[in-house]
Design an enzyme around this catalytic site. Structure first.
Site, PDB file in Angstrom:
ATOM      1  N   ARG A 214      11.692  -5.510   6.335  1.00  0.00           N
ATOM      2  CA  ARG A 214      12.548  -5.121   5.007  1.00  0.00           C
ATOM      3  C   ARG A 214      13.849  -5.415   5.188  1.00  0.00           C
ATOM      4  O   ARG A 214      14.785  -5.361   4.065  1.00  0.00           O
ATOM      5  CB  ARG A 214      12.192  -3.837   4.365  1.00  0.00           C
ATOM      6  CG  ARG A 214      12.811  -3.426   2.933  1.00  0.00           C
ATOM      7  CD  ARG A 214      12.085  -2.355   2.733  1.00  0.00           C
ATOM      8  NE  ARG A 214      12.364  -1.517   1.471  1.00  0.00           N
ATOM      9  CZ  ARG A 214      13.105  -0.291   1.300  1.00  0.00           C
ATOM     10  NH1 ARG A 214      13.137   0.244   2.513  1.00  0.00           N
ATOM     11  NH2 ARG A 214      13.355   0.100   0.265  1.00  0.00           N
TER      12      ARG A 214
ATOM     13  N   CYS B 282       0.938  -1.192  -0.101  1.00  0.00           N
ATOM     14  CA  CYS B 282       0.015  -0.082   0.017  1.00  0.00           C
ATOM     15  C   CYS B 282       0.892   1.330   0.091  1.00  0.00           C
ATOM     16  O   CYS B 282       2.065   1.179   0.391  1.00  0.00           O
ATOM     17  CB  CYS B 282      -0.979  -0.005   1.126  1.00  0.00           C
ATOM     18  SG  CYS B 282      -0.105   0.154   2.833  1.00  0.00           S
TER      19      CYS B 282
HETATM   20 FE1  ICS Z   1      12.855   0.466  -5.727  1.00  0.00          FE
HETATM   21 MO1  ICS Z   1      10.362  -4.668  -1.970  1.00  0.00          MO
HETATM   22 FE2  ICS Z   1      10.976  -0.443  -4.279  1.00  0.00          FE
HETATM   23 FE3  ICS Z   1      13.161  -0.819  -3.632  1.00  0.00          FE
HETATM   24 FE4  ICS Z   1      11.990  -1.890  -5.797  1.00  0.00          FE
HETATM   25 FE5  ICS Z   1      11.108  -3.944  -4.280  1.00  0.00          FE
HETATM   26 FE6  ICS Z   1      10.060  -2.295  -2.664  1.00  0.00          FE
HETATM   27 FE7  ICS Z   1      12.312  -2.912  -2.382  1.00  0.00          FE
HETATM   28  C1  ICS Z   1      11.479  -2.213  -3.757  1.00  0.00           C
HETATM   29  S1  ICS Z   1      10.973  -0.375  -6.445  1.00  0.00           S
HETATM   30  S2  ICS Z   1       9.089  -4.065  -3.734  1.00  0.00           S
HETATM   31  S3  ICS Z   1      12.512   1.054  -3.726  1.00  0.00           S
HETATM   32  S4  ICS Z   1       9.059  -0.309  -2.913  1.00  0.00           S
HETATM   33  S5  ICS Z   1      11.515  -3.933  -6.463  1.00  0.00           S
HETATM   34  S6  ICS Z   1      10.673  -2.563  -0.732  1.00  0.00           S
HETATM   35  S7  ICS Z   1      14.212  -1.390  -5.725  1.00  0.00           S
HETATM   36  S8  ICS Z   1      12.256  -5.023  -3.010  1.00  0.00           S
HETATM   37  S9  ICS Z   1      14.262  -1.818  -1.923  1.00  0.00           S
END
Ligand code: ICS
Length: 542
Positions: A93, A59
């Site tokens: 995370r 979200c």
């Molecule tokens: Fe960018 Mo989970 Fe973002 Fe990052 Fe990316 Fe993923 Fe999420 Fe994580 C993401 S786009 S989904 S900031 S919002 S693929 S937390 S790189 S892994 S660190």
């Protein structure tokens, strides 16, 4: 890819779409694409998930509080809402941090929430929020506090911005307190939360402190790197070796003052474009700091990114230093790669992650000889798939890059350098556009490969059933389901318990972890109870 496999992959959409109600099927068909890197196809992205479909998405609150602000150690992030939102976003995370001294504040391991109860929903929660801020100040005396709205707060109309202002006044403006209207329902995914977070960073922190730290010739920002599993630590070490000063990382291993001084850099590198391109644009528009797109996931990609930075500064000494660092690091990388290649070469993978990793990690897999046959984002936009030629500043999107709009929202006194349209144009001409050539996911995947936006749980089951990849990459919601289907799953959000995977040292970790995963047959041995025992079907007795 052989022609048979290709034909197979083309069949996928028809087979899946057929099972949905007609209207749903028509919508989903636009998000399931067979790739063609020569004539990039259009894909439907960044639209609301159809209710009833099990999505991988998160979200807006997650994108704002968890993703962008979460990794900064010396801001107290208070979740204003019932306890669940704060609790379930607490440390999951795996973004790490390393204070430079023992005395330095580090709130990452805490979970702050107003823990709203029924009575607060009925009578309002602003007083409780004020109390929570007072408590946080009394206990921790932080430099800054962020307040994050959750869905119920938006629904009852608590004004977090006004509370923040009042509380700042209560502490004589000595503590920087600001709110985020990042209620979970606000956008279609995390992506809206990134944008909200970026705007507030710009409004309340960036440009506050003109201190220029370090004596290095070149000063850079790294945007869109969040120190998952220690990735930023690896990259910090590389820049140090190259003699480049890292002013601010948004926001892996970061502090408030890094953000406040980010405008003193010469160049911004953007790694996860999806989550932070807004800050890159604002830094350029307001402070004249150009940005280039880089990727530090993959050893070859890391070498390429370092060369890009060196080429940008046009400095022979820096170029030589960068080559020296690459040669030194690559020796160990090549050895590690040679050792695992017999186990990994020729295998297949599928990657379904948020907004950039489903693209960036394909580099690491191809270094292992593993082909990605299907991939997609949870919340990427069309430019993340189709790519675009990113021009610096205002030219890309007139709406979000309107110079006038930015200058009025920014406090005049803090606005160091007012940049005119003419100045921007001059800047654009000065930067060789090839630095910002930005290919999306589609340009880098093979012809015929499946690209699916906002993959549903049903589609994921189907993908595995039909194509049996050797490894599937996604998150915790998918992990155990996929493994029960006999396929190992690597979490590319939090790296399971692994990492770092960025840079040269990270690549070696990744090679070893993936080699281990694709060469075990344990998941294929698993059988659910109903698969290994005879089951007596229940029947109604009339
Ligand atoms: Fe960018 Mo989970 Fe973002 Fe990052 Fe990316 Fe993923 Fe999420 Fe994580 C993401 S786009 S989904 S900031 S919002 S693929 S937390 S790189 S892994 S660190």
């Amino acid at each position: 890819m052989g022609t048979k496999k290709k034909a197979d992959l083309e069949k996928f959409r028809d087979e899946v779409v057929e099972k949905y109600p007609k209207k749903v099927g028509r919508k989903r068909a636009k998000a399931i694409i067979n790739n063609d890197p020569d004539t990039i196809p259009q894909i439907q992205a960044n639209i609301r998930t159809i209710p009833g479909i099990i999505t991988q998405r998160g979200c807006t609150y997650a994108g704002c509080k968890g993703v962008v602000l979460g990794p900064t150690r010396d801001i107290i992030n208070i979740t204003h809402g019932p306890i669940g939102c704060g609790y379930y976003s607490w440390l999951t995370r795996r973004n790490q941090t390393k204070p430079e001294t023992e005395a330095e504040a580090n709130f990452i391991s805490y979970c702050f929430s107003t823990d709203m109860q029924d009575s607060n929903i009925v009578f309002g929660g602003e007083d409780k929020l004020k109390q929570a801020i007072r408590e946080a100040v009394e206990l921790f005396n932080p430099k800054a506090i962020g307040v994050f709205s959750t869905c119920p707060v938006g629904l009852i109309g608590d004004d977090v911005h006004n509370v923040a202002k009042q509380m700042m006044a209560e502490y004589d403006n000595k503590i920087n307190i600001f709110g985020f209207s990042c209620e979970g329902y606000r956008g279609v995914s995390q992506s809206a939360g990134h944008h909200i977070a970026n705007n507030q960073l710009y409004k309340h922190l960036i440009g506050n402190d003109d201190t220029v730290n370090g004596a290095a010739k070149y000063r850079i920002n790294l945007l869109g790197e969040y120190n998952i599993g220690g990735d930023s630590f690896v990259l910090e070490e590389i820049f140090k070796k190259c003699g480049i000063e890292l002013v601010a990382t948004f926001s892996g291993n970061s502090t408030i003052s890094h953000f406040e001084q980010a405008h003193t850099a010469d160049l911004s590198m953007v790694m996860c474009h999806r989550s932070i391109n807004y800050v890159a644009e604002m830094l350029e528009t307001s402070f004249g700091i150009p940005w280039i797109k880089v990727n530090f996931i993959g050893a070859d990609a890391t070498a390429k990114a370092l060369r890009k930075v060196a080429a940008y500064f046009e400095d022979e000494e820096l170029k030589a230093k960068v080559e020296e660092v690459i040669a030194e690091e690559m020796a160990a990388v090549d050895m590690a790669r040679e050792a695992v290649l017999p186990k990994t070469n020729g295998k297949t993978s599928m990657l379904f992650v948020g907004g950039s990793r489903a693209h960036h990690y394909q580099e690491l897999f191809s270094e292992l000889g593993i082909k990605t046959i299907a991939a997609g984002y949870e919340f990427g936009h069309r430019d993340d798939y189709e790519g675009r030629r990113v021009l610096p500043s205002i030219q890309v999107d007139a709406d979000t890059r309107n110079i006038e709009e930015i200058t009025v929202t920014k406090d005049e006194k803090r606005f160091k350098e007012r940049i005119t349209k003419e100045k921007i144009e001059e800047l654009e001409k000065a930067i060789d556009l090839e630095y910002n050539e930005y290919g999306g996911l589609m340009a880098d995947m093979e012809k015929g490969a499946l690209i699916i936006d906002d993959l549903s749980h049903y589609e994921m089951d189907k993908l595995i059933e039909l194509y049996h990849p050797d490894i599937f990459c996604a998150g915790i919601k998918e992990k155990y389901v996929v493994q029960k289907m006999g396929v190992p799953l690597k979490q590319l959000h939090n790296y399971d318990s692994g990492g770092p995977y960025a840079g040269f040292k990270g690549a070696i970790n990744f090679y070893n972890d993936i080699a281990m995963m694709v060469s075990t047959s344990i998941w294929k041995e698993l059988k659910a109870p109903w698969e290994r025992e005879e089951v007596i079907e229940a029947a109604y007795v009339y």
